[in-house]
Structures are given as structure tokens and as C-alpha cells.
Write a protein that holds these residues in place. Structure first.
Motif, PDB file in Angstrom:
ATOM      1  N   ARG A  93       0.954  -1.239   0.139  1.00 13.05           N
ATOM      2  CA  ARG A  93      -0.008  -0.033  -0.009  1.00 13.05           C
ATOM      3  C   ARG A  93       0.973   1.194   0.165  1.00 13.05           C
ATOM      4  NH1 ARG A  93      -2.942  -0.221   5.150  1.00 13.05           N
ATOM      5  NH2 ARG A  93      -3.429  -2.338   4.465  1.00 13.05           N
ATOM      6  N   GLN A  94       0.541   2.293  -0.562  1.00  9.07           N
ATOM      7  CA  GLN A  94       1.101   3.676  -0.709  1.00  9.07           C
ATOM      8  C   GLN A  94       0.092   4.690  -0.736  1.00  9.07           C
ATOM      9  OE1 GLN A  94       4.455   3.986  -3.646  1.00  9.07           O
ATOM     10  NE2 GLN A  94       4.064   6.303  -3.584  1.00  9.07           N
ATOM     11  N   SER A  95       0.476   5.620   0.426  1.00  9.36           N
ATOM     12  CA  SER A  95      -0.451   6.690   0.195  1.00  9.36           C
ATOM     13  C   SER A  95       0.090   7.677  -0.721  1.00  9.36           C
ATOM     14  CB  SER A  95      -0.366   7.465   1.565  1.00  9.36           C
ATOM     15  OG  SER A  95       0.984   7.794   1.845  1.00  9.36           O
ATOM     16  N   TRP A  96      -0.642   8.222  -1.666  1.00 14.56           N
ATOM     17  CA  TRP A  96      -0.189   9.237  -2.675  1.00 14.56           C
ATOM     18  C   TRP A  96      -1.434  10.176  -2.813  1.00 14.56           C
ATOM     19  CZ3 TRP A  96       3.541  11.453  -4.423  1.00 14.56           C
ATOM     20  CH2 TRP A  96       3.903  11.755  -5.643  1.00 14.56           C
ATOM     21  N   ILE A  97      -1.413  10.777  -4.266  1.00  9.62           N
ATOM     22  CA  ILE A  97      -2.476  11.474  -4.469  1.00  9.62           C
ATOM     23  C   ILE A  97      -3.923  10.728  -4.263  1.00  9.62           C
ATOM     24  CG2 ILE A  97      -3.708  12.924  -6.269  1.00  9.62           C
ATOM     25  CD1 ILE A  97      -0.753  13.932  -7.088  1.00  9.62           C
ATOM     26  N   SER A  98      -3.705   9.522  -5.025  1.00  7.20           N
ATOM     27  CA  SER A  98      -4.620   8.461  -4.769  1.00  7.20           C
ATOM     28  C   SER A  98      -4.089   7.558  -4.070  1.00  7.20           C
ATOM     29  CB  SER A  98      -5.649   8.402  -5.908  1.00  7.20           C
ATOM     30  OG  SER A  98      -4.588   7.602  -6.851  1.00  7.20           O
ATOM     31  N   ARG A  99      -4.774   6.611  -3.248  1.00  2.87           N
ATOM     32  CA  ARG A  99      -4.285   5.510  -2.604  1.00  2.87           C
ATOM     33  C   ARG A  99      -4.159   4.497  -3.647  1.00  2.87           C
ATOM     34  NH1 ARG A  99      -4.536   4.624   2.805  1.00  2.87           N
ATOM     35  NH2 ARG A  99      -4.184   2.567   3.482  1.00  2.87           N
ATOM     36  N   ARG A 100      -2.712   3.928  -3.420  1.00  2.00           N
ATOM     37  CA  ARG A 100      -2.473   2.755  -4.302  1.00  2.00           C
ATOM     38  C   ARG A 100      -2.333   1.537  -3.256  1.00  2.00           C
ATOM     39  NH1 ARG A 100       2.773   5.433  -7.628  1.00  2.00           N
ATOM     40  NH2 ARG A 100       1.633   7.049  -8.483  1.00  2.00           N
ATOM     41  N   GLU A 101      -2.879   0.700  -3.861  1.00  2.00           N
ATOM     42  CA  GLU A 101      -2.957  -0.812  -2.835  1.00  2.00           C
ATOM     43  C   GLU A 101      -3.002  -1.939  -3.718  1.00  2.00           C
ATOM     44  OE1 GLU A 101      -5.206  -2.168   1.167  1.00  2.00           O
ATOM     45  OE2 GLU A 101      -5.824  -0.409   0.211  1.00  2.00           O
ATOM     46  N   VAL A 102      -2.217  -3.111  -3.370  1.00  2.00           N
ATOM     47  CA  VAL A 102      -2.469  -4.432  -4.256  1.00  2.00           C
ATOM     48  C   VAL A 102      -2.278  -5.315  -3.103  1.00  2.00           C
ATOM     49  CG1 VAL A 102      -0.144  -4.426  -4.831  1.00  2.00           C
ATOM     50  CG2 VAL A 102      -1.803  -5.666  -6.183  1.00  2.00           C
ATOM     51  N   THR A 103      -3.247  -6.478  -2.962  1.00  2.00           N
ATOM     52  CA  THR A 103      -3.108  -7.511  -2.253  1.00  2.00           C
ATOM     53  C   THR A 103      -2.122  -8.702  -3.064  1.00  2.00           C
ATOM     54  OG1 THR A 103      -4.992  -8.707  -3.079  1.00  2.00           O
ATOM     55  CG2 THR A 103      -5.518  -7.134  -1.167  1.00  2.00           C
ATOM     56  N   TRP A 104      -1.752  -9.378  -2.026  1.00  2.00           N
ATOM     57  CA  TRP A 104      -0.658 -10.557  -2.745  1.00  2.00           C
ATOM     58  C   TRP A 104      -1.401 -11.212  -3.662  1.00  2.00           C
ATOM     59  CZ3 TRP A 104       3.888  -8.973  -1.864  1.00  2.00           C
ATOM     60  CH2 TRP A 104       4.254  -8.570  -0.522  1.00  2.00           C
ATOM     61  N   GLY A 105      -2.558 -11.614  -3.494  1.00  2.00           N
ATOM     62  CA  GLY A 105      -3.314 -12.774  -4.279  1.00  2.00           C
ATOM     63  C   GLY A 105      -3.624 -11.923  -5.616  1.00  2.00           C
ATOM     64  N   GLU A 106      -3.470 -10.510  -5.781  1.00  2.00           N
ATOM     65  CA  GLU A 106      -3.815  -9.924  -7.185  1.00  2.00           C
ATOM     66  C   GLU A 106      -2.657  -9.705  -7.890  1.00  2.00           C
ATOM     67  OE1 GLU A 106      -6.963  -6.549  -6.085  1.00  2.00           O
ATOM     68  OE2 GLU A 106      -5.142  -6.249  -5.104  1.00  2.00           O
ATOM     69  N   ILE A 107      -1.495  -9.941  -7.370  1.00  4.53           N
ATOM     70  CA  ILE A 107      -0.176  -9.650  -8.115  1.00  4.53           C
ATOM     71  C   ILE A 107       0.182 -10.747  -9.051  1.00  4.53           C
ATOM     72  CG2 ILE A 107       2.181  -9.395  -8.160  1.00  4.53           C
ATOM     73  CD1 ILE A 107       1.935  -8.051  -5.254  1.00  4.53           C
ATOM     74  N   GLN A 108       0.171 -10.618 -10.163  1.00  6.05           N
ATOM     75  CA  GLN A 108       0.633 -11.849 -11.517  1.00  6.05           C
ATOM     76  C   GLN A 108       1.977 -11.844 -11.422  1.00  6.05           C
ATOM     77  OE1 GLN A 108      -2.056 -11.068 -14.981  1.00  6.05           O
ATOM     78  NE2 GLN A 108      -3.325 -12.657 -14.147  1.00  6.05           N
ATOM     79  N   SER A 109       2.636 -10.879 -11.524  1.00  6.50           N
ATOM     80  CA  SER A 109       4.160 -10.576 -11.899  1.00  6.50           C
ATOM     81  C   SER A 109       4.592  -9.054 -11.391  1.00  6.50           C
ATOM     82  CB  SER A 109       4.422 -10.706 -13.237  1.00  6.50           C
ATOM     83  OG  SER A 109       4.043 -10.022 -14.103  1.00  6.50           O
ATOM     84  N   THR A 110       5.847  -8.983 -11.309  1.00  8.17           N
ATOM     85  CA  THR A 110       6.369  -7.598 -10.691  1.00  8.17           C
ATOM     86  C   THR A 110       7.540  -7.252 -11.627  1.00  8.17           C
ATOM     87  OG1 THR A 110       7.783  -8.712  -9.115  1.00  8.17           O
ATOM     88  CG2 THR A 110       5.416  -7.855  -8.473  1.00  8.17           C
ATOM     89  N   LYS A 111       7.895  -6.091 -11.564  1.00  4.96           N
ATOM     90  CA  LYS A 111       9.204  -5.646 -12.197  1.00  4.96           C
ATOM     91  C   LYS A 111       9.650  -4.685 -11.337  1.00  4.96           C
ATOM     92  CE  LYS A 111      11.919  -4.846 -15.652  1.00  4.96           C
ATOM     93  NZ  LYS A 111      13.133  -5.587 -16.038  1.00  4.96           N
ATOM     94  N   PHE A 112      10.867  -4.898 -10.976  1.00  4.74           N
ATOM     95  CA  PHE A 112      11.623  -4.071 -10.012  1.00  4.74           C
ATOM     96  C   PHE A 112      12.611  -2.927 -10.874  1.00  4.74           C
ATOM     97  CE2 PHE A 112      15.493  -2.971  -7.409  1.00  4.74           C
ATOM     98  CZ  PHE A 112      14.861  -2.294  -6.297  1.00  4.74           C
ATOM     99  N   ILE A 113      12.445  -1.606 -10.844  1.00  5.31           N
ATOM    100  CA  ILE A 113      13.104  -0.642 -11.699  1.00  5.31           C
ATOM    101  C   ILE A 113      13.987   0.138 -10.801  1.00  5.31           C
ATOM    102  CG2 ILE A 113      12.624   1.195 -13.340  1.00  5.31           C
ATOM    103  CD1 ILE A 113       9.879   0.148 -13.732  1.00  5.31           C
ATOM    104  N   PRO A 114      15.104  -0.030 -10.864  1.00  4.70           N
ATOM    105  CA  PRO A 114      16.104   0.707 -10.084  1.00  4.70           C
ATOM    106  C   PRO A 114      16.551   2.158 -10.568  1.00  4.70           C
ATOM    107  CG  PRO A 114      17.396  -1.057 -10.835  1.00  4.70           C
ATOM    108  CD  PRO A 114      15.929  -1.287 -11.419  1.00  4.70           C
ATOM    109  N   LEU A 115      15.578   3.218 -10.323  1.00  6.75           N
ATOM    110  CA  LEU A 115      16.173   4.205 -10.941  1.00  6.75           C
ATOM    111  C   LEU A 115      17.005   5.013 -10.219  1.00  6.75           C
ATOM    112  CD1 LEU A 115      12.932   5.403 -12.323  1.00  6.75           C
ATOM    113  CD2 LEU A 115      14.615   4.745 -13.764  1.00  6.75           C
ATOM    114  N   VAL A 116      17.757   6.245 -10.588  1.00  9.25           N
ATOM    115  CA  VAL A 116      18.469   6.960  -9.713  1.00  9.25           C
ATOM    116  C   VAL A 116      17.799   7.750  -8.523  1.00  9.25           C
ATOM    117  CG1 VAL A 116      20.340   8.887  -9.474  1.00  9.25           C
ATOM    118  CG2 VAL A 116      20.462   7.020 -11.409  1.00  9.25           C
ATOM    119  N   ALA A 117      16.850   8.101  -8.941  1.00 10.65           N
ATOM    120  CA  ALA A 117      16.037   9.167  -7.903  1.00 10.65           C
ATOM    121  C   ALA A 117      15.143   8.240  -7.094  1.00 10.65           C
ATOM    122  CB  ALA A 117      14.999  10.085  -8.618  1.00 10.65           C
ATOM    123  N   THR A 118      14.613   7.122  -7.569  1.00  9.75           N
ATOM    124  CA  THR A 118      13.691   6.391  -6.732  1.00  9.75           C
ATOM    125  C   THR A 118      13.689   4.878  -7.417  1.00  9.75           C
ATOM    126  OG1 THR A 118      11.686   6.045  -5.805  1.00  9.75           O
ATOM    127  CG2 THR A 118      11.773   6.888  -8.025  1.00  9.75           C
TER     128      THR A 118
END
Length: 155
Positions: A93-118
Motif C-alpha cells: 500500500r502507498q499513500s499518494w494523491i490517490s491511494r495505491r494498494e494491491v493484495t498479494w493474491g492480485e499480483i500476477q508478476s512484478t518488475k523492479f526498476i532501480p532508477l537513480v532518483a527512486t
């Protein structure tokens, strides 16, 4: 192409992440501080232009549109400063302008993006657009990397 881990892999992942919930700033403080610095420079420049040009030099509609855009940028900077990402046994979960949230059961796959800033974790879900989370602390960044390894796309 399912990336969903087995219950044992999921339990091992949550154990590796550490004591839950894991909470931290979504954006690194230095990035949020730079955003505030840029806002201060924009305001300073706007004041200087208005002082040199005089109040009648720019049409009121132009001034109003500049102020609306500045307000939106200030609002985003405030959210960058206060946004928090949380990883729990239920999901991410992340608080942001609109709340972002995902349950473990909803995740099909992920991608980690290691940018310089974040560092970002993109979670692909069955319906709708992917959900993107930011990690502003080393602990969250390490957790995102672990999640990405467990939920990677599998043949």
C-alpha cells in the motif's frame, strides 16, 4: 505465464522482508527536498518577473493559469514529502494523491526498476493498469528487490 509463488515461497518472502508491516517514505527525502527547492525557485522567479513587468504587463488569465499550475506542483511536492509505502501480510500500500494498494493474491508478476532518483516496483494485476510503488528507504528497496525475484515472470 503465471508468476504467483507457492504458499511456501510467499511465507519465505514475508519472513525475509522482516517484521511486518514494513513502512517507510515512498520518495527519498533528498528528492522531495529538491522538489521543494524547485518550487521555491519558481515562486522567486515569478515574483521577480511580476515586479519587473508590473501588474498590468501580463494578462490576468496568464497569471491565473501560472498560479493554478504552481498550486498543482506544490500539491504534488507535498505528497512526495508525506507519502508512505507499507508492505504487510495483506499486500503493498502507498499513500499518494490517490491511494495505491494491491493484495498479494492480485499480483500476477512484478518488475523492479532501480532508477537513480527512486526505486520502483511495478505490480501487474489481472485487471486494469499496473500499480507502481516507490521505495524511498533502503529497507523498502531491498524488500522490493526480493518481491520482484519471487514474483518474476515464469515460463
Amino acid at each position: 505465464m503465471s508468476a504467483r509463488p507457492t504458499p511456501q515461497e510467499q511465507a519465505r518472502l514475508l519472513e525475509q522482508i522482516g517484521p511486518l508491516p514494513l513502512r517507510g517514505q515512498a520518495w527519498p527525502r533528498w528528492i522531495a527536498a529538491i522538489a521543494w527547492l524547485i518550487m521555491a525557485l519558481i515562486v522567486w522567479r515569478l515574483v521577480m518577473v511580476l515586479q519587473l513587468a508590473g501588474p498590468r504587463a501580463l494578462p490576468m488569465l496568464v497569471i491565473a493559469s501560472i498560479l493554478v499550475c504552481l498550486g498543482a506542483l506544490l500539491w504534488m511536492s507535498a505528497h512526495m514529502w508525506t507519502s508512505v509505502t507499507e508492505i504487510s501480510e495483506h499486500g503493498i500500500r502507498q499513500s499518494w494523491i490517490s491511494r495505491r494498494e494491491v493484495t498479494w493474491g492480485e499480483i500476477q508478476s512484478t518488475k523492479f526498476i532501480p532508477l537513480v532518483a527512486t526505486k520502483k516496483l511495478v505490480c501487474f494485476v489481472p485487471k486494469g493498469r499496473p500499480v507502481v510503488f516507490q521505495a524511498g528507504t533502503p529497507e523498502l528497496q531491498a524488500a522490493f528487490a526480493r518481491i520482484s525475484l519471487v514474483y518474476r515472470r515464469r515460463p
